[in-house]
Design an enzyme around this catalytic site. Sequence first.
Site, PDB file in Angstrom:
ATOM      1  N   ASN A   1       0.959  -0.764  -0.290  1.00 35.60           N
ATOM      2  CA  ASN A   1      -0.001  -0.365   0.341  1.00 35.60           C
ATOM      3  C   ASN A   1       1.098   0.920  -0.143  1.00 35.60           C
ATOM      4  O   ASN A   1       1.934   1.359   0.973  1.00 35.60           O
ATOM      5  CB  ASN A   1      -0.665   0.229   1.284  1.00 35.60           C
TER       6      ASN A   1
ATOM      7  N   LYS B   1      -0.131   4.449  -0.107  1.00 36.47           N
ATOM      8  CA  LYS B   1      -0.399   5.465   0.208  1.00 36.47           C
ATOM      9  C   LYS B   1       0.233   6.845  -0.542  1.00 36.47           C
ATOM     10  O   LYS B   1      -0.353   6.899  -1.576  1.00 36.47           O
ATOM     11  CB  LYS B   1       0.180   5.431   1.484  1.00 36.47           C
TER      12      LYS B   1
ATOM     13  N   HIS C   1      -9.863   0.753   4.861  1.00 39.35           N
ATOM     14  CA  HIS C   1      -8.509   1.023   5.332  1.00 39.35           C
ATOM     15  C   HIS C   1      -8.607   2.089   6.641  1.00 39.35           C
ATOM     16  O   HIS C   1      -9.434   3.040   6.407  1.00 39.35           O
ATOM     17  CB  HIS C   1      -7.233   1.835   4.466  1.00 39.35           C
TER      18      HIS C   1
ATOM     19  N   GLU D   1      -6.957   4.411   7.427  1.00 35.28           N
ATOM     20  CA  GLU D   1      -6.784   5.993   7.133  1.00 35.28           C
ATOM     21  C   GLU D   1      -8.453   6.546   6.448  1.00 35.28           C
ATOM     22  O   GLU D   1      -8.632   7.839   7.074  1.00 35.28           O
ATOM     23  CB  GLU D   1      -5.895   6.128   6.552  1.00 35.28           C
TER      24      GLU D   1
ATOM     25  N   GLU E   1      -5.861  -5.225  10.424  1.00 33.99           N
ATOM     26  CA  GLU E   1      -4.657  -4.051  10.691  1.00 33.99           C
ATOM     27  C   GLU E   1      -4.770  -3.605  11.713  1.00 33.99           C
ATOM     28  O   GLU E   1      -5.340  -2.634  11.699  1.00 33.99           O
ATOM     29  CB  GLU E   1      -4.485  -3.427   9.457  1.00 33.99           C
TER      30      GLU E   1
ATOM     31  N   GLY F   1       2.186   2.134  11.035  1.00 36.04           N
ATOM     32  CA  GLY F   1       3.027   3.424  10.361  1.00 36.04           C
ATOM     33  C   GLY F   1       3.560   3.573  11.870  1.00 36.04           C
ATOM     34  O   GLY F   1       4.238   4.960  12.125  1.00 36.04           O
TER      35      GLY F   1
ATOM     36  N   SER G   1       3.113  -2.354  10.410  1.00 34.88           N
ATOM     37  CA  SER G   1       4.529  -1.913  10.443  1.00 34.88           C
ATOM     38  C   SER G   1       5.355  -3.473  10.374  1.00 34.88           C
ATOM     39  O   SER G   1       6.094  -3.645  10.669  1.00 34.88           O
ATOM     40  CB  SER G   1       5.274  -1.368  12.052  1.00 34.88           C
TER      41      SER G   1
ATOM     42  N   GLY H   1       4.969   1.423   4.981  1.00 38.33           N
ATOM     43  CA  GLY H   1       5.878   1.922   3.987  1.00 38.33           C
ATOM     44  C   GLY H   1       7.125   1.055   4.038  1.00 38.33           C
ATOM     45  O   GLY H   1       7.331   1.538   3.311  1.00 38.33           O
TER      46      GLY H   1
HETATM   47  C1  PEP Z   1      -0.979   0.067   5.531  1.00 39.34           C
HETATM   48  O1  PEP Z   1      -0.893   1.133   5.605  1.00 39.34           O
HETATM   49  O2  PEP Z   1      -2.148  -0.533   5.229  1.00 39.34           O
HETATM   50  C2  PEP Z   1       0.392  -0.387   6.707  1.00 39.34           C
HETATM   51  C3  PEP Z   1       0.176  -1.811   7.174  1.00 39.34           C
HETATM   52  O3  PEP Z   1       1.121   0.724   7.128  1.00 39.34           O
HETATM   53  P1  PEP Z   1       2.731   0.470   7.355  1.00 39.34           P
HETATM   54  O4  PEP Z   1       3.161  -0.694   7.542  1.00 39.34           O
HETATM   55  O5  PEP Z   1       3.693   1.185   7.396  1.00 39.34           O
HETATM   56  O6  PEP Z   1       2.465   0.617   8.726  1.00 39.34           O
END
Ligand code: PEP
Length: 263
Positions: free
Chosen positions: A21, A23, A107, A109, A179, A185, A225, A247
């Site tokens: 992803n 983003k 998601h 976010e 998640e 993040g 993460s 990320g």
């Molecule tokens: C995500 O945005 O779906 C995600 C898991 O981000 P990160 O890996 O940065 O925590």
Amino acid sequence: MSMFDWSKECKTMKIPIIAGNWKMYKTHKEAFQLASALKQKLADVDRTKVVLCPPFTALASVKEAIEGSHILLGAQNMHWEEKGAYTGEISPQMLLTIGCKYVILGHSERRSYFFETNETVNLKVKSALEFGLIPIVCVGERLEEREANKTEQVIEDHVRGAFKDLAADLVKRCVIAYEPVWAIGTGKTATPSQANEVHLFIRELLSSMFDKDCGQDVNILYGGSVKPENSKELLEMSDIDGALVGGASLDAESFEKIVRSAI
Ligand code: PEP
């Protein structure tokens, strides 16, 4: 638009899915470079589904970059309507014709910054399936909810909400990404057993809501993460079918390492 005929789509064996992803990162040129680097690095990988989800403006350039490879294209969101006066929105038809196979929906976010609800996620899941797109439905609890022992309640609301009024056969085509919001993040990862426990809960819930195979048939990814240092131990867990990576998917080397840890 008539409903996409999923019965004609062969149901492939369950193989790991690693989705990136991106983003709101990468211009279309940067996205082309990253996707081209991944195409080269992952040329020999054909037993893991690798899905790249760049921003809308980079879908076409990533599609071009991955042409002729096993890498698949996904989007990060969509509207549920086929077309219409919805300024700033993107339709399932647009995603399909640009070459998307997957779409991330709900998601955290989007839920927290753009006020998406279980109801709108449900409309999007139904619409994606109608057009033949595979939804990657995100579910997950916030830190205060985990601390208040509400993890299962939140996950159940997200799952029941997203798959409301859907037939078992269609639910089995979907991917779920667990998640935990506190792990996105932040550098904090759920331990493999914490993640696996929630995945098991989701499987049992799906089997009780639909049919007994549903829990096993749905691919459930972990996200939060995920990085090269922790991906192997997460992906080795019995009920983790892959990862949704934020990320660490923005760098070709680290994403390659995560993909290879699933092999
Ligand atoms: C995500 O945005 O779906 C995600 C898991 O981000 P990160 O890996 O940065 O925590």
